[in-house]
Design a protein around this motif. Structure first.
Motif, PDB file in Angstrom:
ATOM      1  N   PHE A 124      -2.041   6.358   8.397  1.00  0.00           N
ATOM      2  CA  PHE A 124      -3.067   6.962   9.065  1.00  0.00           C
ATOM      3  C   PHE A 124      -3.214   6.687  10.601  1.00  0.00           C
ATOM      4  N   LEU A 125      -3.181   5.154  10.567  1.00  0.00           N
ATOM      5  CA  LEU A 125      -3.180   4.542  12.179  1.00  0.00           C
ATOM      6  C   LEU A 125      -1.717   5.043  12.852  1.00  0.00           C
ATOM      7  N   THR A 143       0.922  -1.018  -0.094  1.00  0.00           N
ATOM      8  CA  THR A 143       0.099  -0.085   0.059  1.00  0.00           C
ATOM      9  C   THR A 143       0.989   1.237  -0.100  1.00  0.00           C
ATOM     10  N   ILE A 202      -6.337  -3.701   8.706  1.00  0.00           N
ATOM     11  CA  ILE A 202      -6.273  -2.790   7.783  1.00  0.00           C
ATOM     12  C   ILE A 202      -5.483  -3.542   6.514  1.00  0.00           C
ATOM     13  N   PRO A 252      -3.670   3.226   4.953  1.00  0.00           N
ATOM     14  CA  PRO A 252      -4.250   2.808   6.366  1.00  0.00           C
ATOM     15  C   PRO A 252      -3.151   2.904   7.393  1.00  0.00           C
TER      16      PRO A 252
END
Length: 233
Positions: free
Chosen positions: A173-174, A103, A231, A170
């Motif tokens: 962001f986490l 990702t 995620i 993700p």
């Protein structure tokens, strides 16, 4: 002409009300106004983005700080340099592992570039400017700049910082909230934003450089170790 006195009086009242606020209140209010302006005017292209970020997130906070005799973390000393090295070493493994995740490799570089020095070096310089702008705002204005309130200053910006990372992968962001707290804590103890500027700027440059090349190592072990996260990686 008849409207000019009314406008003048309104402006005077606003300045008067702002002048009555405490430094902490002025910092939060200025921070709110700057982030609203940033969200309204931030461009997609890297060059214009550097200009807008510099004007809003560097010039804005520094102007407020200098007008009140505060450096908001723009200082360099032995402690700040030492902590910059230590923080950069601490976050280095996260960038190395992150650069192998699918990702992350799909998302970065955000702005098109290549590994050719004549293209990547200006790209890297602009990434450092973005990091300086972000840290001046988050860790300068909203953390080191208001350290008079104590260590709780570290916890002012994580929510806003996470919101600004909502469009990122993700896993990033986490981690953005804890990262904000970590960077803020180190800068708070250093009374300088130098540690987060170096760690953030060097990390952005390193991540883009790594993603432009084949992964340093097989990502499968990291993916297996992180598979419990709900995620995509």
């Amino acid at each position: 002409m008849s409207d000019e006195p009314e406008h003048h009086d309104a402006g005077s009242r606003v300045r008067g009300l702002f002048g009555e606020l405490s430094w902490f209140q002025k910092s939060l209010l200025t921070g709110a106004v700057l982030t609203l302006l940033w969200m309204q005017f931030v461009p997609r292209e890297l060059g214009p983005r550097v200009v807008v970020d510099s004007l809003l997130l560097i010039v804005g906070p520094l102007a407020l700080g200098f007008s009140h005799g505060r450096t908001i973390g723009w200082r360099v000393d032995r402690l700040a340099v030492r902590n910059a090295v230590l923080l950069s070493m601490f976050v280095l493994p996260f960038y190395l592992v992150g650069s192998t995740l699918p990702t992350i490799r799909e998302f970065y570089p955000i702005w098109e570039t290549s590994a050719a020095p004549e293209e990547f070096i200006p790209h890297a310089a602009m990434l450092f400017m973005l990091a300086l702008a972000a840290e001046t705002y988050y860790r300068g204005l909203l953390c080191v700049g208001v350290k008079d309130i104590g260590f709780k200053a570290v916890f002012i910006s994580p929510i806003v910082y996470m919101i600004h990372h909502a469009s990122k992968p993700p896993i990033e962001f986490l981690l953005s909230g804890p990262t904000d707290v970590l960077f803020g804590a180190v800068d708070y103890k250093s009374n300088s934003i130098l540690p987060s500027v170096i760690a953030h700027g060097a990390g952005l440059v390193l991540l883009d450089w790594l993603v432009l090349h084949d992964p340093l190592f097989d990502p499968e072990p990291a993916l297996r170790w992180l598979e419990w996260l709900p995620i995509p990686l």
